[in-house]
Design an enzyme around this catalytic site. Structure first.
Site, mmCIF file in Angstrom:
data_model
loop_
_atom_site.group_PDB
_atom_site.id
_atom_site.type_symbol
_atom_site.label_atom_id
_atom_site.label_comp_id
_atom_site.label_asym_id
_atom_site.label_seq_id
_atom_site.Cartn_x
_atom_site.Cartn_y
_atom_site.Cartn_z
ATOM 1 N N LYS A 235 3.128 -4.145 6.243
ATOM 2 C CA LYS A 235 3.360 -4.229 4.806
ATOM 3 C C LYS A 235 4.849 -4.075 4.459
ATOM 4 O O LYS A 235 5.368 -4.748 3.561
ATOM 5 C CB LYS A 235 2.528 -3.166 4.077
ATOM 6 C CG LYS A 235 1.046 -3.478 4.031
ATOM 7 C CD LYS A 235 0.790 -4.739 3.223
ATOM 8 C CE LYS A 235 -0.685 -5.042 3.047
ATOM 9 N NZ LYS A 235 -0.917 -6.283 2.270
ATOM 10 N N TYR B 214 -0.382 -0.794 10.198
ATOM 11 C CA TYR B 214 -0.616 -1.446 8.912
ATOM 12 C C TYR B 214 0.603 -1.273 8.002
ATOM 13 O O TYR B 214 1.050 -2.220 7.346
ATOM 14 C CB TYR B 214 -1.860 -0.855 8.256
ATOM 15 C CG TYR B 214 -2.213 -1.432 6.910
ATOM 16 C CD1 TYR B 214 -2.786 -2.689 6.800
ATOM 17 C CD2 TYR B 214 -1.996 -0.707 5.735
ATOM 18 C CE1 TYR B 214 -3.125 -3.228 5.567
ATOM 19 C CE2 TYR B 214 -2.323 -1.233 4.493
ATOM 20 C CZ TYR B 214 -2.898 -2.489 4.414
ATOM 21 O OH TYR B 214 -3.223 -3.016 3.194
ATOM 22 N N SER C 27 0.855 -1.185 0.000
ATOM 23 C CA SER C 27 0.000 0.000 0.000
ATOM 24 C C SER C 27 0.889 1.232 0.000
ATOM 25 O O SER C 27 2.000 1.203 0.543
ATOM 26 C CB SER C 27 -0.891 0.009 1.239
ATOM 27 O OG SER C 27 -1.472 1.279 1.444
ATOM 28 N N SER C 28 0.383 2.315 -0.569
ATOM 29 C CA SER C 28 1.176 3.541 -0.613
ATOM 30 C C SER C 28 1.394 4.136 0.773
ATOM 31 O O SER C 28 2.248 5.009 0.949
ATOM 32 C CB SER C 28 0.498 4.579 -1.514
ATOM 33 O OG SER C 28 -0.809 4.877 -1.055
ATOM 34 N N CYS C 29 0.667 3.640 1.793
ATOM 35 C CA CYS C 29 0.851 4.162 3.152
ATOM 36 C C CYS C 29 2.183 3.724 3.759
ATOM 37 O O CYS C 29 2.547 4.174 4.840
ATOM 38 C CB CYS C 29 -0.300 3.752 4.052
ATOM 39 S SG CYS C 29 -0.276 2.012 4.527
ATOM 40 N N HIS D 188 -12.619 2.803 3.210
ATOM 41 C CA HIS D 188 -11.745 3.914 2.836
ATOM 42 C C HIS D 188 -12.586 5.078 2.328
ATOM 43 O O HIS D 188 -13.803 4.984 2.193
ATOM 44 C CB HIS D 188 -10.738 3.453 1.784
ATOM 45 C CG HIS D 188 -9.700 2.539 2.336
ATOM 46 N ND1 HIS D 188 -9.759 1.165 2.189
ATOM 47 C CD2 HIS D 188 -8.571 2.788 3.052
ATOM 48 C CE1 HIS D 188 -8.714 0.615 2.784
ATOM 49 N NE2 HIS D 188 -7.979 1.565 3.310
#
Length: 314
Positions: A142, A138, A109-111, A181
């Site tokens: 990842k 999270y 994920s881009s987070c 989201h």
């Protein structure tokens, strides 16, 4: 290139991402798919995962299974998000290694990128500064998954790649009022406001944060493309390279739903990361670009919502 007859395991095939990957694979002629629901195979259970890989011996793996949620869910349950994501991805990746899977794709994920990363965010900015606190647990899970893939490649010569999608939306999205989201949450909120003839829809935050969105079927196409064309330790960003404010997004959703009331902003609520645009130069240089424009995608996503059983969860 993945062999058309090769056995492919898509972990998380009932989710938004996994189901899109299954649709894309079938469309391209890959029909030897092995799929398991979470009731049939609990990826958090090491013994179950080991038995599954030993019996099925998949040749290719798309690891799209994850425990996901929005700001509220991540803020309230950080321990759950960290533990469940870390244990399921480690179980799958390790069993893939033990059973000599030819190629694996790990979806992150881009987070994972720093809260104040340079914009647009290049793959190289990973771990250069602090993460966004609202989804740190999270993100850490990842990052651990993609790093494990990298270390296996370095130590054992495996061919495991990782991709980092931007914000996704589309068929099979989660429209839960607290656990979804921003885009699916807005679709539900505007739809219910329209049904109830409410005079306004209240949006969390200031409306100024910038976000990028990729239609999930475009994502799936990119994933299959990269499984056939890319090998390397550096992750690949998957996005459109375009962004808009949350306020602008709300206007697009309002238009798609046909809501006629006003939009207001609750500035006492958190905004999250101020900007989260991916640098997609690497993806573009590999020969792939997105196809679905956001306004068209939102219209298709709203149609999916109208026909979704999730609407019953009120």
């Amino acid at each position: 290139m993945m062999e058309k007859s090769g056995k492919i395991y898509v972990a998380g095939h009932r989710g938004m991402v996994g189901s899109a990957i299954v649709r894309c694979l079938k469309k391209q002629g890959y029909d030897n798919l092995v799929l398991r629901t979470s009731k049939e195979l609990d990826l958090r259970r090491q013994d179950q995962v080991e038995q599954f890989f030993a019996e099925e011996k998949p040749e290719y793996v798309f690891l799209a299974a994850a425990k996901v949620g929005g700001i509220i869910a991540n803020s309230k349950h950080p321990a759950d998000f960290m533990y469940e994501n870390m244990i399921l991805e480690m179980n799958v990746i390790h069993s893939a290694f033990v059973n000599q899977v030819k190629k694996l794709m790990f979806l992150g994920s881009s987070c994972i990128y720093p809260r104040l990363a340079p914009q647009p965010m290049p793959e190289s900015c990973l771990l250069t500064s602090s993460l966004e606190q609202t989804n740190e647990a999270y993100a850490l899970a990842k990052i651990s998954g993609l790093k494990y893939c990298e270390y296996l490649n370095r130590q054992y010569g495996t061919d495991y790649i990782s991709v980092m999608p931007t914000n996704l939306y589309g068929p099979n999205d989660n429209y839960h009022p607290e656990h979804s989201h921003v885009l699916p949450a807005l679709i539900r909120r505007f739809h219910e406001a329209k049904e109830q003839k409410l005079p306004e829809v209240v949006i969390w935050g200031t409306g100024t944060p910038l976000r990028e969105f990729l239609y999930v079927d475009d994502l799936a196409d990119a994933c299959v493309f990269l499984m056939n064309t890319y090998s390397g330790n550096e992750t690949v960003n998957l996005g459109t390279g375009k962004e808009l404010t949350i306020a602008e997004l709300a206007e697009l959703v309002k238009k798609a739903v046909g809501y006629e009331g006003r939009i207001t902003f609750d500035t006492s609520r958190p905004d999250g990361t101020p900007r989260k645009l991916l640098n997609v130069d690497k993806l573009t240089s590999l020969g792939w670009t997105y196809k679905t424009e956001l306004e068209d995608g939102i219209a298709m996503a709203y149609d999916d919502f109208l026909h979704s059983e999730v609407r019953a969860e009120r």
